[in-house]
Design a protein around this motif. Structure first.
Motif, PDB file in Angstrom:
ATOM      1  N   GLU A 223       0.863  -1.184   0.000  1.00 18.37           N
ATOM      2  CA  GLU A 223       0.000   0.000   0.000  1.00 18.37           C
ATOM      3  C   GLU A 223       0.900   1.234   0.000  1.00 18.37           C
ATOM      4  OE1 GLU A 223      -3.346   2.227   2.744  1.00 18.37           O
ATOM      5  OE2 GLU A 223      -2.834   0.141   3.164  1.00 18.37           O
ATOM      6  N   LEU A 224       0.816   2.029  -1.064  1.00 17.91           N
ATOM      7  CA  LEU A 224       1.666   3.205  -1.214  1.00 17.91           C
ATOM      8  C   LEU A 224       0.957   4.451  -0.712  1.00 17.91           C
ATOM      9  CD1 LEU A 224       2.945   2.425  -4.799  1.00 17.91           C
ATOM     10  CD2 LEU A 224       4.104   1.966  -2.636  1.00 17.91           C
ATOM     11  N   LYS A 225       1.700   5.309  -0.035  1.00 11.97           N
ATOM     12  CA  LYS A 225       1.158   6.574   0.468  1.00 11.97           C
ATOM     13  C   LYS A 225       2.208   7.655   0.278  1.00 11.97           C
ATOM     14  CE  LYS A 225      -1.846   4.480   3.819  1.00 11.97           C
ATOM     15  NZ  LYS A 225      -2.750   4.790   4.852  1.00 11.97           N
ATOM     16  N   ASN A 226       1.753   8.885   0.067  1.00  9.10           N
ATOM     17  CA  ASN A 226       2.647  10.038  -0.054  1.00  9.10           C
ATOM     18  C   ASN A 226       3.742   9.815  -1.093  1.00  9.10           C
ATOM     19  OD1 ASN A 226       1.219  11.350   2.052  1.00  9.10           O
ATOM     20  ND2 ASN A 226       2.380  10.131   3.523  1.00  9.10           N
ATOM     21  N   VAL A 227       3.380   9.274  -2.236  1.00  8.89           N
ATOM     22  CA  VAL A 227       4.325   9.027  -3.314  1.00  8.89           C
ATOM     23  C   VAL A 227       4.731  10.362  -3.941  1.00  8.89           C
ATOM     24  CG1 VAL A 227       4.588   7.979  -5.597  1.00  8.89           C
ATOM     25  CG2 VAL A 227       3.376   6.749  -3.790  1.00  8.89           C
ATOM     26  N   ASP A 228       6.028  10.537  -4.170  1.00  8.14           N
ATOM     27  CA  ASP A 228       6.535  11.714  -4.869  1.00  8.14           C
ATOM     28  C   ASP A 228       7.582  11.237  -5.862  1.00  8.14           C
ATOM     29  OD1 ASP A 228       7.453  14.092  -5.858  1.00  8.14           O
ATOM     30  OD2 ASP A 228       8.142  14.876  -3.932  1.00  8.14           O
ATOM     31  N   LEU A 229       7.153  10.977  -7.099  1.00  8.45           N
ATOM     32  CA  LEU A 229       8.062  10.438  -8.097  1.00  8.45           C
ATOM     33  C   LEU A 229       9.136  11.437  -8.510  1.00  8.45           C
ATOM     34  CD1 LEU A 229       5.696   8.325 -10.381  1.00  8.45           C
ATOM     35  CD2 LEU A 229       7.075   7.590  -8.422  1.00  8.45           C
ATOM     36  N   SER A 230       8.941  12.721  -8.218  1.00  3.59           N
ATOM     37  CA  SER A 230       9.977  13.705  -8.554  1.00  3.59           C
ATOM     38  C   SER A 230      11.245  13.468  -7.735  1.00  3.59           C
ATOM     39  CB  SER A 230       9.466  15.134  -8.349  1.00  3.59           C
ATOM     40  OG  SER A 230       9.295  15.408  -6.969  1.00  3.59           O
TER      41      SER A 230
ATOM     42  N   LEU B 258      -2.752   2.377  -4.341  1.00  4.23           N
ATOM     43  CA  LEU B 258      -2.598   3.761  -3.905  1.00  4.23           C
ATOM     44  C   LEU B 258      -3.869   4.521  -4.219  1.00  4.23           C
ATOM     45  CD1 LEU B 258      -0.385   6.039  -6.137  1.00  4.23           C
ATOM     46  CD2 LEU B 258      -1.340   3.920  -6.970  1.00  4.23           C
ATOM     47  N   ALA B 259      -4.121   5.578  -3.454  1.00  2.20           N
ATOM     48  CA  ALA B 259      -5.301   6.417  -3.677  1.00  2.20           C
ATOM     49  C   ALA B 259      -5.052   7.305  -4.893  1.00  2.20           C
ATOM     50  CB  ALA B 259      -5.588   7.269  -2.443  1.00  2.20           C
ATOM     51  N   ARG B 260      -6.112   7.606  -5.662  1.00  2.00           N
ATOM     52  CA  ARG B 260      -6.004   8.472  -6.834  1.00  2.00           C
ATOM     53  C   ARG B 260      -5.549   9.873  -6.468  1.00  2.00           C
ATOM     54  NH1 ARG B 260     -11.177   8.363 -10.581  1.00  2.00           N
ATOM     55  NH2 ARG B 260      -9.825   9.647 -11.848  1.00  2.00           N
ATOM     56  N   SER B 261      -5.782  10.263  -5.223  1.00  2.20           N
ATOM     57  CA  SER B 261      -5.452  11.616  -4.782  1.00  2.20           C
ATOM     58  C   SER B 261      -4.803  11.567  -3.411  1.00  2.20           C
ATOM     59  CB  SER B 261      -6.740  12.449  -4.709  1.00  2.20           C
ATOM     60  OG  SER B 261      -6.528  13.649  -4.015  1.00  2.20           O
ATOM     61  N   ALA B 262      -3.909  12.515  -3.142  1.00  5.18           N
ATOM     62  CA  ALA B 262      -3.300  12.613  -1.816  1.00  5.18           C
ATOM     63  C   ALA B 262      -4.358  12.886  -0.756  1.00  5.18           C
ATOM     64  CB  ALA B 262      -2.243  13.715  -1.803  1.00  5.18           C
ATOM     65  N   HIS B 263      -5.538  13.348  -1.190  1.00  3.77           N
ATOM     66  CA  HIS B 263      -6.643  13.649  -0.272  1.00  3.77           C
ATOM     67  C   HIS B 263      -7.566  12.446  -0.092  1.00  3.77           C
ATOM     68  CE1 HIS B 263      -5.203  17.696  -0.618  1.00  3.77           C
ATOM     69  NE2 HIS B 263      -5.392  17.668  -1.907  1.00  3.77           N
ATOM     70  N   GLY B 264      -7.126  11.270  -0.580  1.00  8.79           N
ATOM     71  CA  GLY B 264      -7.936  10.065  -0.448  1.00  8.79           C
ATOM     72  C   GLY B 264      -8.688   9.779  -1.727  1.00  8.79           C
ATOM     73  N   GLY B 265      -9.895   9.284  -1.605  1.00  4.82           N
ATOM     74  CA  GLY B 265     -10.700   8.976  -2.783  1.00  4.82           C
ATOM     75  C   GLY B 265     -10.541   7.538  -3.207  1.00  4.82           C
ATOM     76  N   ASP B 266     -10.836   7.277  -4.477  1.00  8.36           N
ATOM     77  CA  ASP B 266     -10.791   5.925  -5.013  1.00  8.36           C
ATOM     78  C   ASP B 266      -9.408   5.315  -4.836  1.00  8.36           C
ATOM     79  OD1 ASP B 266     -13.429   6.269  -5.921  1.00  8.36           O
ATOM     80  OD2 ASP B 266     -12.757   7.069  -7.842  1.00  8.36           O
ATOM     81  N   VAL B 267      -9.371   4.024  -4.494  1.00  7.82           N
ATOM     82  CA  VAL B 267      -8.107   3.304  -4.356  1.00  7.82           C
ATOM     83  C   VAL B 267      -7.890   2.482  -5.620  1.00  7.82           C
ATOM     84  CG1 VAL B 267      -6.837   1.539  -3.072  1.00  7.82           C
ATOM     85  CG2 VAL B 267      -8.230   3.238  -1.848  1.00  7.82           C
ATOM     86  N   LEU B 268      -6.736   2.682  -6.247  1.00  4.69           N
ATOM     87  CA  LEU B 268      -6.374   1.971  -7.465  1.00  4.69           C
ATOM     88  C   LEU B 268      -5.406   0.850  -7.121  1.00  4.69           C
ATOM     89  CD1 LEU B 268      -5.769   5.083  -9.728  1.00  4.69           C
ATOM     90  CD2 LEU B 268      -7.880   3.762  -9.452  1.00  4.69           C
TER      91      LEU B 268
END
Length: 144
Positions: free
Chosen positions: A3-10, A102-112
């Motif tokens: 389960e991924l959270k706070n992903v920052d690919l930059s 991971l969630a579609r948005s950092a604010h939650g929402g749909d889980v992909l």
């Protein structure tokens, strides 16, 4: 499954800069609802774009994001259902080597959800997607 959270690919040395090149079929939602994509549920509001990609995959784009990211075929007025092409934009992508969510948005929402070999897409800070490996190979290329 990871389960991924706070992903920052930059900040990820394994991330790549890629560009999508695709013409898609678009309908606009007449009421709120939910579309089940291969990666998970996509809830939508009235007016949002319900997209069918060139590989048959389906997903949702909010109307605000759609209007900024897609242009209609020459025979259409913007906002009519039909064929649209994405505006080329560089996004960050990382291929995963294990199943993940991971969630579609950092604010939650749909889980992909993605399988080993699928790609995490980061469209903007806190704005994510998942693309299956076969689809990624057909519609994305490395950015210049």
């Amino acid at each position: 499954m990871t389960e991924l959270k706070n992903v920052d690919l930059s900040q990820d040395a394994n991330a790549q800069r890629v560009v999508k090149d695709e013409t898609v079929g678009v309908e606009f939602a007449i009421a709120a609802g939910e579309l089940m994509s291969l990666e998970g549920p996509n809830r939508y509001m009235r007016g949002d774009a319900l997209i069918t990609g060139s590989t048959g995959d389906r997903w949702v784009v909010s109307r605000e994001r759609f209007d900024a990211k897609y242009v209609p075929d020459a025979a259409l007025a913007h906002g009519e259902p039909g064929a649209y092409r994405n505006r080329p934009a560089v996004v960050l992508a990382k291929q995963m080597h294990e199943a993940f969510s991971l969630a579609r948005s950092a604010h939650g929402g749909d889980v992909l959800r993605g399988a080993a070999g699928d790609w995490i897409m980061q469209y903007a800070p806190g704005d994510y997607g998942v693309v299956q490996a076969a689809r990624f190979a057909k519609v994305y290329r490395l950015a210049d």
